[in-house]
Design a protein around this motif. Structure first.
Motif, PDB file in Angstrom:
ATOM      1  N   GLY A 168      -5.671   0.799  12.398  1.00  0.00           N
ATOM      2  CA  GLY A 168      -6.032   0.148  11.146  1.00  0.00           C
ATOM      3  C   GLY A 168      -6.435   1.149  10.087  1.00  0.00           C
ATOM      4  N   TRP A 169      -7.344   0.722   9.194  1.00  0.00           N
ATOM      5  CA  TRP A 169      -7.778   1.570   8.087  1.00  0.00           C
ATOM      6  C   TRP A 169      -8.745   2.638   8.587  1.00  0.00           C
ATOM      7  N   TRP A 196     -13.562   7.560  -1.590  1.00  0.00           N
ATOM      8  CA  TRP A 196     -12.796   8.209  -0.539  1.00  0.00           C
ATOM      9  C   TRP A 196     -11.475   7.473  -0.349  1.00  0.00           C
ATOM     10  N   VAL A 197     -10.753   7.794   0.695  1.00  0.00           N
ATOM     11  CA  VAL A 197      -9.430   7.222   0.951  1.00  0.00           C
ATOM     12  C   VAL A 197      -9.446   6.536   2.309  1.00  0.00           C
ATOM     13  N   GLU A 198      -8.723   5.425   2.402  1.00  0.00           N
ATOM     14  CA  GLU A 198      -8.484   4.771   3.688  1.00  0.00           C
ATOM     15  C   GLU A 198      -6.981   4.773   3.947  1.00  0.00           C
ATOM     16  N   VAL A 199      -6.593   5.252   5.112  1.00  0.00           N
ATOM     17  CA  VAL A 199      -5.190   5.389   5.491  1.00  0.00           C
ATOM     18  C   VAL A 199      -4.920   4.484   6.685  1.00  0.00           C
ATOM     19  N   TRP A 200      -3.817   3.758   6.636  1.00  0.00           N
ATOM     20  CA  TRP A 200      -3.477   2.854   7.747  1.00  0.00           C
ATOM     21  C   TRP A 200      -2.686   3.602   8.808  1.00  0.00           C
ATOM     22  N   TYR A 243       0.821  -1.207   0.000  1.00  0.00           N
ATOM     23  CA  TYR A 243       0.000   0.000   0.000  1.00  0.00           C
ATOM     24  C   TYR A 243       0.860   1.265   0.000  1.00  0.00           C
ATOM     25  N   ARG A 244       2.171   1.082  -0.227  1.00  0.00           N
ATOM     26  CA  ARG A 244       3.070   2.219  -0.446  1.00  0.00           C
ATOM     27  C   ARG A 244       3.737   2.103  -1.818  1.00  0.00           C
ATOM     28  N   PRO A 257       0.858   4.204   4.099  1.00  0.00           N
ATOM     29  CA  PRO A 257      -0.022   3.226   3.440  1.00  0.00           C
ATOM     30  C   PRO A 257      -1.419   3.795   3.222  1.00  0.00           C
ATOM     31  N   ALA A 258      -1.908   3.708   1.978  1.00  0.00           N
ATOM     32  CA  ALA A 258      -3.218   4.265   1.645  1.00  0.00           C
ATOM     33  C   ALA A 258      -3.820   3.471   0.508  1.00  0.00           C
TER      34      ALA A 258
END
Length: 463
Positions: free
Chosen positions: A290-291, A281-285, A114-115, A252-253
């Motif tokens: 977590g997300w 939308w976006v989910e960021v760890w 996720y990077r 991580p996204a």
């Protein structure tokens, strides 16, 4: 995955069990909850859920679920349709900014995917694209160092063993239209001591000088053009741009698509989700949580707030659909006395007294009841439903403007709603625009259409 041009579902995504991602999170128990979903007008092969799904759905007979390849997403063994109802256990973290600012930069090895992005710099060996049949250069698969690591990013070409032919990523980025994005990331990171500060800096950049548009200019077709030239786009551009910048910065996204939580119906105590609530939308760890949901789209309810539940596009709770008739309403044909050859005066008198008492109680109840004000958007949805013009799935406000193009006042009505929803403009449709919308609803339907249009959209908004 970002293929160098756009975000796409990764065809080789490996399934990660929910417990694998959430089992060691110290805060995971705090934000676990159970939700119930009722499908009313939708066909989908995937269970509609919220946040991160923990375990399979239950309560739906004859239907089982299996992971789709991404942890937290469940597919159904048959297409879900109208009438289906099920419950799920979900994890929806909602830490505040102070908590996110205190998180570490210790990312698990599996988060490296996720990077990463693909950089098509035109230098790889040529291979034939099985989908298009054309020869293409293999891109450079770049895995950016985690935030805080002082390491120069490197990449590998697909088909080669990792580490055998590592190439520096910065020269490859310089040869593509991703170079300006890389320079922006370095600029934002210089003033960001923590991953959360960097996330906030990215969202602050996207919040200045950018505007929402369902019909963006041609330059917005690439994220580079959107970020630096046009600065106009819809939710996919905003979410895709944020996820790209975060990955290049070592956070991580991933991009997530689905629906906001729609409008809350206070009477039924449920959230009603419609086509117009489709969103990205976006989910960021964040380690320990977590997300976490992030939404950079202008005027979206959870914009620049950590993991907030989607409420509405303009930052407030929107009333849900009001039923056309109250449940349990009295049938006028019930309670009539049978004809027995005489006039039942006593029964009529008793019925009249009961009716008068019921009317008095109802009036008293309505006076005490807090009024629910219909919004222009709910008026529009009801009008489309009553005139039978809501039969096209996936209808958007921009699509309605095109449908009403022959009636400028109706187009203006819908355009005001778009400004309210996506640009936080406080303007309301005028009486002339409301009349124009009614004219558009009746167009081509004759006298009967005019009657139906007046019923669907009265001269004054109802309360």
């Amino acid at each position: 995955m970002f293929d160098g041009h756009a975000w796409r579902a990764n065809p080789i995504a490996q399934t990660g069990a929910p417990d694998f991602q959430l089992g060691d999170l110290p805060q995971s128990a705090r934000w676990r909850q159970q939700i119930k979903v009722s499908v009313r007008n939708l066909r989908t092969p995937t269970f509609v859920t919220a946040g991160f799904t923990v375990g399979p759905p239950s309560g739906l007979k004859g239907v089982s679920s299996f992971p789709t390849g991404v942890a937290g997403i469940q597919a159904a063994t048959r297409s879900l349709r109208r009438g289906d109802s099920y419950t799920l256990r979900v994890y929806t973290p909602n830490p505040n900014g102070r908590q996110l600012a205190a998180t570490s930069t210790r990312y698990e090895p599996w988060l490296a995917a996720y990077r990463a992005i693909l950089v098509p710099d035109g230098r790889g060996r040529e291979v034939r694209n099985l989908r298009t049949g054309l020869l293409e250069h293999t891109p450079l698969d770049v895995e950016f160092p985690a935030f805080g690591e002082k390491i120069t990013p490197v990449g590998n070409r697909p088909g080669e063993r990792v580490g055998d032919h590592s190439e520096p990523a910065v020269p490859a980025l310089r040869r593509t239209d991703l170079w300006r994005s890389w320079q922006l990331v370095q600029q934002l990171k210089r003033t960001s001591p923590t991953p959360f500060a960097f996330v906030a800096a990215v969202e602050d950049y996207l919040g200045k000088g950018f505007s929402y548009s369902e019909t963006p200019p041609a330059g917005s077709r690439t994220l580079d053009g959107f970020l630096f030239d046009t600065k106009q786009g819809f939710c996919q551009q905003f979410s895709g741009a944020e996820a790209l910048l975060l990955r290049m910065g070592g956070v991580p996204a991933r991009v997530s698509t689905g629906f906001t939580s729609g409008a809350f119906d206070a009477k039924a105590k449920e959230w009603v989700v419609r086509d117009l609530d489709a969103h990205s939308w976006v989910e960021v760890w964040f380690p320990g949580y977590g997300w976490v949901t992030r939404d950079p789209t202008p005027a979206a309810a959870p914009s620049r707030r950590s993991g907030a539940p989607f409420v509405s596009r303009n930052g407030g709770v929107v009333p849900g659909d009001l039923p056309q008739s109250a449940s349990g309403s009295i049938d006028p044909r019930s309670g009539l006395a049978p004809q027995d050859g005489g006039t039942p005066w006593l029964k009529i008198a008793i019925a009249a007294l009961l009716a008068a008492a019921a009317a008095w109680l109802l009036r008293r109840h309505l006076r005490r009841r807090a009024p629910v004000v219909r919004t222009p958007l709910s008026d529009l949805e009801r009008a489309l439903r009553r005139t039978g013009l809501d039969d096209e799935p996936g209808t958007t406000l921009a699509g309605l403007e095109r449908r009403f193009r022959h009636t400028p006042a109706a187009v203006a009505y819908v355009h005001v709603l778009r400004d309210q929803r996506y640009r936080d403009v406080a303007a309301k449709p005028t009486g002339a625009q409301r009349r124009g919308l009614r004219h558009a609803l009746a167009r081509g339907a004759g006298p009967r259409g005019w009657v139906r249009a007046w019923w669907a959209l009265p001269p004054r908004p109802r309360v």
